[in-house]
Design an enzyme around this catalytic site. Structure first.
Site, PDB file in Angstrom:
ATOM      1  N   VAL A 194     -17.116  -3.890  20.270  1.00  0.00           N
ATOM      2  CA  VAL A 194     -18.062  -3.306  19.324  1.00  0.00           C
ATOM      3  C   VAL A 194     -19.032  -4.374  18.816  1.00  0.00           C
ATOM      4  O   VAL A 194     -20.212  -4.088  18.548  1.00  0.00           O
ATOM      5  CB  VAL A 194     -17.300  -2.573  18.189  1.00  0.00           C
ATOM      6  CG1 VAL A 194     -16.586  -3.517  17.261  1.00  0.00           C
ATOM      7  CG2 VAL A 194     -18.248  -1.662  17.423  1.00  0.00           C
ATOM      8  N   ASP A 195     -18.574  -5.597  18.711  1.00  0.00           N
ATOM      9  CA  ASP A 195     -19.412  -6.726  18.271  1.00  0.00           C
ATOM     10  C   ASP A 195     -20.592  -6.907  19.237  1.00  0.00           C
ATOM     11  O   ASP A 195     -21.765  -7.003  18.813  1.00  0.00           O
ATOM     12  CB  ASP A 195     -18.528  -7.983  18.223  1.00  0.00           C
ATOM     13  CG  ASP A 195     -19.157  -9.160  17.510  1.00  0.00           C
ATOM     14  OD1 ASP A 195     -20.210  -9.003  16.880  1.00  0.00           O
ATOM     15  OD2 ASP A 195     -18.558 -10.249  17.589  1.00  0.00           O
ATOM     16  N   ASP A 207     -20.500   6.107  19.525  1.00  0.00           N
ATOM     17  CA  ASP A 207     -20.889   4.699  19.590  1.00  0.00           C
ATOM     18  C   ASP A 207     -21.426   4.360  18.205  1.00  0.00           C
ATOM     19  O   ASP A 207     -22.431   4.942  17.761  1.00  0.00           O
ATOM     20  CB  ASP A 207     -21.971   4.553  20.662  1.00  0.00           C
ATOM     21  CG  ASP A 207     -22.574   3.159  20.719  1.00  0.00           C
ATOM     22  OD1 ASP A 207     -22.300   2.326  19.822  1.00  0.00           O
ATOM     23  OD2 ASP A 207     -23.345   2.922  21.664  1.00  0.00           O
ATOM     24  N   ASN A 211     -15.671 -11.807  15.197  1.00  0.00           N
ATOM     25  CA  ASN A 211     -14.728 -12.933  15.208  1.00  0.00           C
ATOM     26  C   ASN A 211     -15.222 -13.954  14.188  1.00  0.00           C
ATOM     27  O   ASN A 211     -16.313 -13.817  13.639  1.00  0.00           O
ATOM     28  CB  ASN A 211     -14.574 -13.529  16.600  1.00  0.00           C
ATOM     29  CG  ASN A 211     -15.889 -14.042  17.140  1.00  0.00           C
ATOM     30  OD1 ASN A 211     -16.502 -14.938  16.570  1.00  0.00           O
ATOM     31  ND2 ASN A 211     -16.351 -13.449  18.232  1.00  0.00           N
ATOM     32  N   GLY A 244      -8.860  -3.440  19.670  1.00  0.00           N
ATOM     33  CA  GLY A 244      -9.318  -3.680  21.036  1.00  0.00           C
ATOM     34  C   GLY A 244      -8.779  -5.000  21.546  1.00  0.00           C
ATOM     35  O   GLY A 244      -7.568  -5.160  21.732  1.00  0.00           O
ATOM     36  N   VAL A 245      -9.660  -5.947  21.703  1.00  0.00           N
ATOM     37  CA  VAL A 245      -9.298  -7.284  22.205  1.00  0.00           C
ATOM     38  C   VAL A 245      -8.199  -7.926  21.349  1.00  0.00           C
ATOM     39  O   VAL A 245      -7.386  -8.703  21.864  1.00  0.00           O
ATOM     40  CB  VAL A 245     -10.559  -8.175  22.219  1.00  0.00           C
ATOM     41  CG1 VAL A 245     -10.226  -9.614  22.550  1.00  0.00           C
ATOM     42  CG2 VAL A 245     -11.564  -7.642  23.221  1.00  0.00           C
TER      43      VAL A 245
HETATM   44  N1  AR6 Z   1     -18.637   1.917  18.849  1.00  0.00           N
HETATM   45  C1  AR6 Z   1     -17.462   2.151  18.217  1.00  0.00           C
HETATM   46  N2  AR6 Z   1     -16.293   1.589  18.562  1.00  0.00           N
HETATM   47  C2  AR6 Z   1     -16.311   0.739  19.608  1.00  0.00           C
HETATM   48  C3  AR6 Z   1     -17.484   0.427  20.328  1.00  0.00           C
HETATM   49  C4  AR6 Z   1     -18.692   1.057  19.909  1.00  0.00           C
HETATM   50  N3  AR6 Z   1     -19.855   0.831  20.525  1.00  0.00           N
HETATM   51  N4  AR6 Z   1     -17.156  -0.461  21.314  1.00  0.00           N
HETATM   52  C5  AR6 Z   1     -15.831  -0.689  21.227  1.00  0.00           C
HETATM   53  N5  AR6 Z   1     -15.315   0.046  20.207  1.00  0.00           N
HETATM   54  P1  AR6 Z   1     -12.941  -4.637  19.757  1.00  0.00           P
HETATM   55  P2  AR6 Z   1     -11.265  -6.249  17.929  1.00  0.00           P
HETATM   56  C6  AR6 Z   1     -13.934   0.118  19.715  1.00  0.00           C
HETATM   57  O1  AR6 Z   1     -12.308  -5.245  20.942  1.00  0.00           O
HETATM   58  O2  AR6 Z   1     -10.031  -5.733  18.547  1.00  0.00           O
HETATM   59  C7  AR6 Z   1     -15.033  -9.047  20.087  1.00  0.00           C
HETATM   60  O3  AR6 Z   1     -15.271  -9.816  21.241  1.00  0.00           O
HETATM   61  C8  AR6 Z   1     -12.820  -0.274  20.649  1.00  0.00           C
HETATM   62  O4  AR6 Z   1     -12.527   0.784  21.558  1.00  0.00           O
HETATM   63  O5  AR6 Z   1     -14.415  -4.452  19.759  1.00  0.00           O
HETATM   64  O6  AR6 Z   1     -11.361  -6.324  16.434  1.00  0.00           O
HETATM   65  C9  AR6 Z   1     -15.248  -9.848  18.805  1.00  0.00           C
HETATM   66  O7  AR6 Z   1     -16.292 -10.794  18.941  1.00  0.00           O
HETATM   67  C10 AR6 Z   1     -11.691  -0.504  19.665  1.00  0.00           C
HETATM   68  O8  AR6 Z   1     -11.111   0.742  19.278  1.00  0.00           O
HETATM   69  O9  AR6 Z   1     -12.623  -5.503  18.405  1.00  0.00           O
HETATM   70  C11 AR6 Z   1     -13.925 -10.492  18.603  1.00  0.00           C
HETATM   71  O10 AR6 Z   1     -13.801 -11.682  19.341  1.00  0.00           O
HETATM   72  C12 AR6 Z   1     -12.409  -1.084  18.442  1.00  0.00           C
HETATM   73  O11 AR6 Z   1     -13.796  -0.791  18.648  1.00  0.00           O
HETATM   74  C13 AR6 Z   1     -12.940  -9.476  19.114  1.00  0.00           C
HETATM   75  O12 AR6 Z   1     -13.663  -8.686  20.054  1.00  0.00           O
HETATM   76  C14 AR6 Z   1     -12.229  -2.577  18.252  1.00  0.00           C
HETATM   77  O13 AR6 Z   1     -12.215  -3.242  19.503  1.00  0.00           O
HETATM   78  C15 AR6 Z   1     -12.470  -8.560  18.005  1.00  0.00           C
HETATM   79  O14 AR6 Z   1     -11.462  -7.717  18.519  1.00  0.00           O
END
Ligand code: AR6
Length: 180
Positions: free
Chosen positions: A35-36, A12, A26, A121-122
């Site tokens: 992660v945000d 994490d 975002n 991710g998203v």
């Molecule tokens: N530590 C490390 N990695 C993580 C964690 C954590 N605690 N939580 C999730 N991940 P994403 P994106 C990974 O969706 O695709 C948000 O709502 C996750 O498994 O967090 O860039 C923002 O506000 C994945 O591999 O970010 C934006 O609206 C990676 O982090 C949107 O999501 C990125 O997943 C950005 O989407």
């Protein structure tokens, strides 16, 4: 010659005691899920208050904030591209995230930082292509930023950790300058 160490771990990102962690934010910089959301929860409400003063962030750009209650001193917020099939500039925008985050780090004397897998991710960027762009861009940028000592690729899943580990092994990036 690059002398920084590149490391992969499954963690994490909010638990890492590095100079800066990178946030996959975002364009509003006002928080979200993934992660945000985890970073804002762990840093505390002060982070959102500070981010309100930043005026948002364009895709591919990076902005700095304090880390507040995080073990990391700073957060570097960057905005990855939303995957739209790959022909809308997404690879270049993702590369810009890594490059701009590292350049901002160097400007603030940040020597160690951790990246999440931005956009995978998203935002649905394919994980394998994203990891290749992340590693290639970090290697290229670090060649121009000798003050950065340590870059961690912080993976959230075991599959992602294995993917990064395999790509870094093929590139043999930590040898011979940094035998482990
Ligand atoms: N530590 C490390 N990695 C993580 C964690 C954590 N605690 N939580 C999730 N991940 P994403 P994106 C990974 O969706 O695709 C948000 O709502 C996750 O498994 O967090 O860039 C923002 O506000 C994945 O591999 O970010 C934006 O609206 C990676 O982090 C949107 O999501 C990125 O997943 C950005 O989407």
């Amino acid at each position: 010659m690059m002398s920084a160490s590149l490391e992969v771990l499954r963690a994490d990102i909010t638990t890492l005691a590095v100079d800066a962690i990178v946030n996959a934010a975002n364009s509003s910089l006002l928080g979200g899920g993934g992660v945000d959301g985890a970073i804002h929860r762990a840093a505390g409400a002060e982070l959102l208050d500070f981010c309100r003063t930043l005026g948002g962030c364009e895709t591919g750009e990076a902005k700095l904030s304090p880390g507040y209650h995080l073990p990391a001193r700073y957060v570097i917020h960057t905005v990855g591209p939303i995957w739209q099939g790959g022909n809308s500039g997404e690879p270049e925008q993702l590369a810009a995230c890594y490059k701009n985050a590292l350049e901002l780090a160097a400007q603030h004397d940040i020597r160690s930082l951790a990246f999440p897998s931005i956009s995978t991710g998203v935002y649905h960027f394919p994980a394998d292509a994203a990891a290749r762009i992340a590693i290639d861009t970090v290697l290229t940028t670090l060649a121009q930023q000798p003050a950065i000592e340590r870059v961690l690729f912080c993976c959230f899943s075991e599959a992602d950790r294995a993917r990064y580990a395999a790509l870094l092994t093929v590139k043999d990036v930590n040898k011979p300058e940094n035998p482990q």
